[in-house]
Design a protein around this motif. Structure first.
Motif, PDB file in Angstrom:
ATOM      1  N   SER A 165       0.840  -1.192   0.000  1.00 44.10           N
ATOM      2  CA  SER A 165       0.000   0.000   0.000  1.00 44.10           C
ATOM      3  C   SER A 165       0.876   1.243   0.000  1.00 44.10           C
ATOM      4  O   SER A 165       2.085   1.160   0.208  1.00 44.10           O
ATOM      5  N   VAL A 166       0.242   2.368  -0.253  1.00 41.76           N
ATOM      6  CA  VAL A 166       0.940   3.651  -0.245  1.00 41.76           C
ATOM      7  C   VAL A 166       0.210   4.610   0.680  1.00 41.76           C
ATOM      8  O   VAL A 166      -0.990   4.501   0.879  1.00 41.76           O
ATOM      9  N   ASN A 167       0.963   5.526   1.238  1.00 43.34           N
ATOM     10  CA  ASN A 167       0.436   6.714   1.895  1.00 43.34           C
ATOM     11  C   ASN A 167       1.169   7.887   1.270  1.00 43.34           C
ATOM     12  O   ASN A 167       2.312   7.745   0.848  1.00 43.34           O
ATOM     13  N   VAL A 168       0.490   9.030   1.218  1.00 49.48           N
ATOM     14  CA  VAL A 168       1.094  10.198   0.589  1.00 49.48           C
ATOM     15  C   VAL A 168       1.002  11.399   1.517  1.00 49.48           C
ATOM     16  O   VAL A 168      -0.079  11.760   1.977  1.00 49.48           O
ATOM     17  N   VAL A 169       2.160  11.999   1.795  1.00 45.47           N
ATOM     18  CA  VAL A 169       2.212  13.261   2.525  1.00 45.47           C
ATOM     19  C   VAL A 169       2.175  14.360   1.466  1.00 45.47           C
ATOM     20  O   VAL A 169       3.156  14.590   0.766  1.00 45.47           O
ATOM     21  N   VAL A 170       1.006  14.990   1.336  1.00 43.32           N
ATOM     22  CA  VAL A 170       0.815  16.043   0.343  1.00 43.32           C
ATOM     23  C   VAL A 170       0.910  17.386   1.041  1.00 43.32           C
ATOM     24  O   VAL A 170       0.254  17.604   2.060  1.00 43.32           O
ATOM     25  N   GLU A 171       1.721  18.272   0.494  1.00 46.14           N
ATOM     26  CA  GLU A 171       1.820  19.636   1.026  1.00 46.14           C
ATOM     27  C   GLU A 171       1.211  20.621   0.040  1.00 46.14           C
ATOM     28  O   GLU A 171       1.311  20.441  -1.175  1.00 46.14           O
ATOM     29  N   ASN A 172       0.604  21.675   0.586  1.00 46.76           N
ATOM     30  CA  ASN A 172       0.096  22.758  -0.256  1.00 46.76           C
ATOM     31  C   ASN A 172       1.126  23.887  -0.316  1.00 46.76           C
ATOM     32  O   ASN A 172       2.238  23.750   0.212  1.00 46.76           O
ATOM     33  N   GLU A 173       0.745  24.987  -0.929  1.00 43.92           N
ATOM     34  CA  GLU A 173       1.675  26.109  -1.100  1.00 43.92           C
ATOM     35  C   GLU A 173       2.082  26.755   0.226  1.00 43.92           C
ATOM     36  O   GLU A 173       3.104  27.420   0.308  1.00 43.92           O
ATOM     37  N   ALA A 174       1.282  26.549   1.283  1.00 44.49           N
ATOM     38  CA  ALA A 174       1.591  27.099   2.604  1.00 44.49           C
ATOM     39  C   ALA A 174       2.366  26.099   3.465  1.00 44.49           C
ATOM     40  O   ALA A 174       2.506  26.314   4.669  1.00 44.49           O
ATOM     41  N   ILE A 185       4.353   2.064   1.683  1.00 43.90           N
ATOM     42  CA  ILE A 185       5.359   2.919   1.051  1.00 43.90           C
ATOM     43  C   ILE A 185       4.889   4.359   1.267  1.00 43.90           C
ATOM     44  O   ILE A 185       3.786   4.719   0.852  1.00 43.90           O
ATOM     45  N   LEU A 186       5.699   5.151   1.949  1.00 40.93           N
ATOM     46  CA  LEU A 186       5.326   6.537   2.218  1.00 40.93           C
ATOM     47  C   LEU A 186       5.949   7.444   1.173  1.00 40.93           C
ATOM     48  O   LEU A 186       7.172   7.548   1.062  1.00 40.93           O
ATOM     49  N   LEU A 187       5.082   8.080   0.392  1.00 41.14           N
ATOM     50  CA  LEU A 187       5.492   8.976  -0.687  1.00 41.14           C
ATOM     51  C   LEU A 187       5.256  10.429  -0.280  1.00 41.14           C
ATOM     52  O   LEU A 187       4.484  10.710   0.633  1.00 41.14           O
ATOM     53  N   THR A 188       5.902  11.329  -0.993  1.00 43.11           N
ATOM     54  CA  THR A 188       5.619  12.749  -0.838  1.00 43.11           C
ATOM     55  C   THR A 188       4.897  13.232  -2.084  1.00 43.11           C
ATOM     56  O   THR A 188       5.078  12.689  -3.180  1.00 43.11           O
ATOM     57  N   GLY A 189       4.086  14.261  -1.900  1.00 45.01           N
ATOM     58  CA  GLY A 189       3.341  14.798  -3.026  1.00 45.01           C
ATOM     59  C   GLY A 189       3.148  16.291  -2.890  1.00 45.01           C
ATOM     60  O   GLY A 189       3.300  16.870  -1.807  1.00 45.01           O
ATOM     61  N   ARG A 190       2.787  16.886  -4.004  1.00 46.87           N
ATOM     62  CA  ARG A 190       2.540  18.325  -4.074  1.00 46.87           C
ATOM     63  C   ARG A 190       1.123  18.550  -4.582  1.00 46.87           C
ATOM     64  O   ARG A 190       0.702  17.921  -5.566  1.00 46.87           O
ATOM     65  N   ARG A 230       1.930   8.083  13.121  1.00 47.00           N
ATOM     66  CA  ARG A 230       2.749   9.100  13.787  1.00 47.00           C
ATOM     67  C   ARG A 230       4.216   8.870  13.427  1.00 47.00           C
ATOM     68  O   ARG A 230       4.946   9.802  13.137  1.00 47.00           O
ATOM     69  N   ARG A 231       4.637   7.623  13.438  1.00 45.10           N
ATOM     70  CA  ARG A 231       6.027   7.278  13.108  1.00 45.10           C
ATOM     71  C   ARG A 231       6.367   7.674  11.670  1.00 45.10           C
ATOM     72  O   ARG A 231       7.435   8.225  11.406  1.00 45.10           O
ATOM     73  N   ARG A 232       5.471   7.414  10.751  1.00 43.83           N
ATOM     74  CA  ARG A 232       5.703   7.788   9.348  1.00 43.83           C
ATOM     75  C   ARG A 232       5.822   9.298   9.211  1.00 43.83           C
ATOM     76  O   ARG A 232       6.718   9.798   8.525  1.00 43.83           O
ATOM     77  N   LEU A 233       4.930  10.029   9.855  1.00 40.18           N
ATOM     78  CA  LEU A 233       4.988  11.492   9.773  1.00 40.18           C
ATOM     79  C   LEU A 233       6.253  12.035  10.431  1.00 40.18           C
ATOM     80  O   LEU A 233       6.854  12.987   9.925  1.00 40.18           O
ATOM     81  N   ASP A 234       6.663  11.429  11.529  1.00 38.14           N
ATOM     82  CA  ASP A 234       7.910  11.852  12.174  1.00 38.14           C
ATOM     83  C   ASP A 234       9.094  11.681  11.227  1.00 38.14           C
ATOM     84  O   ASP A 234       9.965  12.563  11.140  1.00 38.14           O
ATOM     85  N   HIS A 235       9.127  10.566  10.500  1.00 37.99           N
ATOM     86  CA  HIS A 235      10.210  10.366   9.530  1.00 37.99           C
ATOM     87  C   HIS A 235      10.145  11.425   8.430  1.00 37.99           C
ATOM     88  O   HIS A 235      11.176  11.958   8.016  1.00 37.99           O
ATOM     89  N   TYR A 236       8.944  11.736   7.980  1.00 34.85           N
ATOM     90  CA  TYR A 236       8.796  12.771   6.961  1.00 34.85           C
ATOM     91  C   TYR A 236       9.310  14.120   7.469  1.00 34.85           C
ATOM     92  O   TYR A 236      10.058  14.819   6.777  1.00 34.85           O
ATOM     93  N   LEU A 237       8.912  14.471   8.676  1.00 35.96           N
ATOM     94  CA  LEU A 237       9.257  15.791   9.216  1.00 35.96           C
ATOM     95  C   LEU A 237      10.748  15.956   9.500  1.00 35.96           C
ATOM     96  O   LEU A 237      11.256  17.075   9.489  1.00 35.96           O
ATOM     97  N   THR A 238      11.462  14.855   9.741  1.00 29.57           N
ATOM     98  CA  THR A 238      12.906  14.960   9.986  1.00 29.57           C
ATOM     99  C   THR A 238      13.679  15.124   8.679  1.00 29.57           C
ATOM    100  O   THR A 238      14.855  15.461   8.709  1.00 29.57           O
ATOM    101  N   ILE A 277       9.983   9.863  -2.139  1.00 22.31           N
ATOM    102  CA  ILE A 277       9.702   8.759  -1.227  1.00 22.31           C
ATOM    103  C   ILE A 277      10.367   9.029   0.118  1.00 22.31           C
ATOM    104  O   ILE A 277      11.509   9.487   0.176  1.00 22.31           O
ATOM    105  N   VAL A 278       9.618   8.775   1.188  1.00 25.70           N
ATOM    106  CA  VAL A 278      10.144   8.912   2.539  1.00 25.70           C
ATOM    107  C   VAL A 278      10.711   7.580   3.002  1.00 25.70           C
ATOM    108  O   VAL A 278      11.763   7.523   3.613  1.00 25.70           O
ATOM    109  N   GLY A 279       9.996   6.498   2.689  1.00 24.61           N
ATOM    110  CA  GLY A 279      10.479   5.191   3.117  1.00 24.61           C
ATOM    111  C   GLY A 279       9.460   4.094   2.925  1.00 24.61           C
ATOM    112  O   GLY A 279       8.357   4.317   2.435  1.00 24.61           O
ATOM    113  N   ILE A 280       9.866   2.900   3.344  1.00 21.83           N
ATOM    114  CA  ILE A 280       9.022   1.714   3.264  1.00 21.83           C
ATOM    115  C   ILE A 280       8.924   1.133   4.665  1.00 21.83           C
ATOM    116  O   ILE A 280       9.937   0.861   5.313  1.00 21.83           O
TER     117      ILE A 280
END
Length: 158
Positions: A22-31, A104-109, A142-150, A79-82
């Motif tokens: 499966s995938v999860n996506v951390v999507v950020e906006n312009e802010a 699989i944690l992806l990043t998106g815009r 929470r762990r996935r987001l922590d990895h993204y934020l670091t 990609i942030v990680g698996i």
């Protein structure tokens, strides 16, 4: 209503009977806010995501799942990680599936759309990183987001 129950290193957890990429996506906006959903199956907050269907790439799945759950169109940027921790078991009460984590944690815009709840999300919001700690979410999310934020220099694997 069918529920999702997450177990972590819990002796009362059912034995895993499936593993679904499966995938999860951390999507950020312009802010630089992060797209978050409140899941309809357990009430927890999460980034959008779901199973990768046959015939689709992980990026296609990420874009599709994000749109289905949030009404937001995105493009995948990295990609942030698996995350495959066998101690994390996800029970789906609708069919008795006990799934071992494989995400699989992806990043998106953000490229379009507006936050819109779906059958899988009761709320959809853009959230500043400083407010994420206030949201109730499963330990694995929470762990996935922590990895993204670091913002590590290379992807995380477990």
């Amino acid at each position: 209503m069918p529920k999702r129950i997450d177990y972590y290193d819990d002796p009362s957890a059912p034995a895993a009977n499936s593993m679904v990429p499966s995938v999860n996506v951390v999507v950020e906006n312009e802010a630089s806010e992060i797209l978050m959903i409140r899941r309809s199956d357990n009430g927890n907050w999460a980034v959008p995501g779901g199973a990768i269907d046959l015939g689709e790439s992980m990026s296609q799945a990420g874009v599709r799942e994000t749109f289905e759950e949030t009404g937001i169109e995105c493009e995948i940027t990295g990609i942030v990680g698996i995350f495959t921790d066998p101690k994390h078991i996800i029970l789906y009460t609708s069919n008795g599936e006990a799934r071992q984590e494989f995400s699989i944690l992806l990043t998106g815009r953000w490229v379009g759309g507006r936050p819109t709840p779906s059958s899988e999300s009761t709320e959809v919001h853009w959230v500043g990183a400083s407010k994420l700690a206030d949201l109730t979410m499963d330990r694995s999310m929470r762990r996935r987001l922590d990895h993204y934020l670091t913002r590590p220099s290379s992807p995380y694997f477990d």
